[in-house]
Write a protein that holds these residues in place. Sequence first.
Motif, PDB file in Angstrom:
ATOM      1  N   THR A 192       0.861  -1.183   0.000  1.00 51.21           N
ATOM      2  CA  THR A 192       0.000   0.000   0.000  1.00 51.21           C
ATOM      3  C   THR A 192       0.892   1.227   0.000  1.00 51.21           C
ATOM      4  OG1 THR A 192      -1.718  -1.181   1.199  1.00 51.21           O
ATOM      5  CG2 THR A 192      -1.832   1.214   1.223  1.00 51.21           C
ATOM      6  N   VAL A 193       0.636   2.099  -0.951  1.00 49.37           N
ATOM      7  CA  VAL A 193       1.431   3.315  -1.104  1.00 49.37           C
ATOM      8  C   VAL A 193       0.488   4.512  -1.069  1.00 49.37           C
ATOM      9  CG1 VAL A 193       2.922   4.590  -2.695  1.00 49.37           C
ATOM     10  CG2 VAL A 193       3.164   2.120  -2.495  1.00 49.37           C
ATOM     11  N   ASN A 194       0.795   5.496  -0.248  1.00 47.86           N
ATOM     12  CA  ASN A 194       0.009   6.729  -0.239  1.00 47.86           C
ATOM     13  C   ASN A 194       0.538   7.644  -1.323  1.00 47.86           C
ATOM     14  OD1 ASN A 194      -1.427   5.754   1.867  1.00 47.86           O
ATOM     15  ND2 ASN A 194      -0.600   7.149   3.392  1.00 47.86           N
ATOM     16  N   GLY A 195      -0.394   8.198  -2.118  1.00 43.95           N
ATOM     17  CA  GLY A 195       0.048   9.061  -3.193  1.00 43.95           C
ATOM     18  C   GLY A 195      -1.099   9.758  -3.885  1.00 43.95           C
ATOM     19  N   ASN A 196      -0.741  10.510  -4.882  1.00 44.50           N
ATOM     20  CA  ASN A 196      -1.681  11.248  -5.709  1.00 44.50           C
ATOM     21  C   ASN A 196      -1.490  10.777  -7.140  1.00 44.50           C
ATOM     22  OD1 ASN A 196      -1.889  13.703  -7.705  1.00 44.50           O
ATOM     23  ND2 ASN A 196      -3.358  14.068  -6.065  1.00 44.50           N
ATOM     24  N   ILE A 197      -2.589  10.417  -7.816  1.00 44.32           N
ATOM     25  CA  ILE A 197      -2.523   9.966  -9.203  1.00 44.32           C
ATOM     26  C   ILE A 197      -3.360  10.905 -10.051  1.00 44.32           C
ATOM     27  CG2 ILE A 197      -3.017   8.110 -10.836  1.00 44.32           C
ATOM     28  CD1 ILE A 197      -2.824   6.143  -8.517  1.00 44.32           C
ATOM     29  N   GLN A 198      -2.809  11.278 -11.205  1.00 47.01           N
ATOM     30  CA  GLN A 198      -3.557  12.081 -12.163  1.00 47.01           C
ATOM     31  C   GLN A 198      -3.031  11.811 -13.560  1.00 47.01           C
ATOM     32  OE1 GLN A 198      -2.286  16.440 -11.739  1.00 47.01           O
ATOM     33  NE2 GLN A 198      -2.139  15.660  -9.664  1.00 47.01           N
ATOM     34  N   SER A 199      -3.827  12.149 -14.545  1.00 44.47           N
ATOM     35  CA  SER A 199      -3.366  12.008 -15.927  1.00 44.47           C
ATOM     36  C   SER A 199      -2.117  12.842 -16.113  1.00 44.47           C
ATOM     37  CB  SER A 199      -4.451  12.479 -16.903  1.00 44.47           C
ATOM     38  OG  SER A 199      -5.590  11.670 -16.788  1.00 44.47           O
ATOM     39  N   ALA A 200      -1.195  12.331 -16.907  1.00 47.42           N
ATOM     40  CA  ALA A 200       0.047  13.064 -17.158  1.00 47.42           C
ATOM     41  C   ALA A 200      -0.244  14.328 -17.949  1.00 47.42           C
ATOM     42  CB  ALA A 200       1.028  12.176 -17.907  1.00 47.42           C
ATOM     43  N   SER A 201       0.518  15.366 -17.660  1.00 40.62           N
ATOM     44  CA  SER A 201       0.367  16.629 -18.389  1.00 40.62           C
ATOM     45  C   SER A 201       0.951  16.491 -19.792  1.00 40.62           C
ATOM     46  CB  SER A 201       1.092  17.745 -17.635  1.00 40.62           C
ATOM     47  OG  SER A 201       2.497  17.520 -17.690  1.00 40.62           O
ATOM     48  N   LYS A 202       0.695  17.464 -20.615  1.00 38.87           N
ATOM     49  CA  LYS A 202       1.235  17.456 -21.976  1.00 38.87           C
ATOM     50  C   LYS A 202       2.767  17.443 -21.934  1.00 38.87           C
ATOM     51  CE  LYS A 202       1.303  19.889 -26.342  1.00 38.87           C
ATOM     52  NZ  LYS A 202       0.945  21.082 -27.093  1.00 38.87           N
ATOM     53  N   SER A 203       3.356  18.242 -21.046  1.00 42.46           N
ATOM     54  CA  SER A 203       4.823  18.279 -20.972  1.00 42.46           C
ATOM     55  C   SER A 203       5.384  16.955 -20.458  1.00 42.46           C
ATOM     56  CB  SER A 203       5.308  19.452 -20.114  1.00 42.46           C
ATOM     57  OG  SER A 203       4.869  19.308 -18.785  1.00 42.46           O
ATOM     58  N   ASP A 204       4.670  16.307 -19.507  1.00 39.64           N
ATOM     59  CA  ASP A 204       5.091  14.984 -19.045  1.00 39.64           C
ATOM     60  C   ASP A 204       5.069  13.988 -20.206  1.00 39.64           C
ATOM     61  OD1 ASP A 204       5.385  15.828 -16.401  1.00 39.64           O
ATOM     62  OD2 ASP A 204       3.385  15.147 -15.806  1.00 39.64           O
ATOM     63  N   SER A 205       3.986  14.003 -20.978  1.00 37.43           N
ATOM     64  CA  SER A 205       3.850  13.090 -22.116  1.00 37.43           C
ATOM     65  C   SER A 205       4.952  13.312 -23.136  1.00 37.43           C
ATOM     66  CB  SER A 205       2.480  13.270 -22.785  1.00 37.43           C
ATOM     67  OG  SER A 205       1.457  12.896 -21.900  1.00 37.43           O
ATOM     68  N   GLU A 206       5.297  14.566 -23.389  1.00 40.18           N
ATOM     69  CA  GLU A 206       6.362  14.882 -24.347  1.00 40.18           C
ATOM     70  C   GLU A 206       7.721  14.419 -23.823  1.00 40.18           C
ATOM     71  OE1 GLU A 206       5.788  19.069 -24.914  1.00 40.18           O
ATOM     72  OE2 GLU A 206       4.164  18.746 -26.368  1.00 40.18           O
ATOM     73  N   GLU A 207       7.948  14.567 -22.517  1.00 41.63           N
ATOM     74  CA  GLU A 207       9.201  14.124 -21.906  1.00 41.63           C
ATOM     75  C   GLU A 207       9.358  12.604 -22.029  1.00 41.63           C
ATOM     76  OE1 GLU A 207      11.069  13.737 -17.430  1.00 41.63           O
ATOM     77  OE2 GLU A 207       9.723  15.406 -17.833  1.00 41.63           O
ATOM     78  N   ILE A 208       8.301  11.865 -21.737  1.00 45.39           N
ATOM     79  CA  ILE A 208       8.334  10.405 -21.846  1.00 45.39           C
ATOM     80  C   ILE A 208       8.485   9.995 -23.308  1.00 45.39           C
ATOM     81  CG2 ILE A 208       6.982   8.292 -21.517  1.00 45.39           C
ATOM     82  CD1 ILE A 208       8.186   9.440 -18.925  1.00 45.39           C
TER      83      ILE A 208
END
Length: 125
Positions: free
Chosen positions: A35-51
């Motif tokens: 179990t990991v505490n965290g925040n999940i959200q869709s990746a941003s446009k800049s995140d997608s471009e970096e990946i």
Amino acid sequence: MSVNFPTAHTVTRYNAGSYVAGEWTPAGTPSTTVTVNGNIQSASKSDSEEIAAAWGTHTDGLICIRSNEELLTAEKSTAKRADRLSWQGGTYEVIRASYRGTIAALAHWKCYARLVDSNAEDGGL
């Protein structure tokens, strides 16, 4: 000190495959769930471009996970599968993890995961 993420997520962590009597045996059942505490959200446009730049191709279904614990990526040298988690009805596999610890009060792991197809051998879409 680190960020206090309030939402708990269950992560599946897998065993590595191995050679038995000279023949490759893929990893069987997941070794554990954590179990990991965290925040999940869709990746941003800049995140997608970096990946996309790092992988050489765009990855559909990319999410960003910020947590206090490291999520593990796949290791080809040991045939270890990456951590997986479910979010909004999909299964995601961790593809990158980096530590953001320059400011102690905001220290956390920033991880990216891609949507996987459970019917595909390698899991990717």
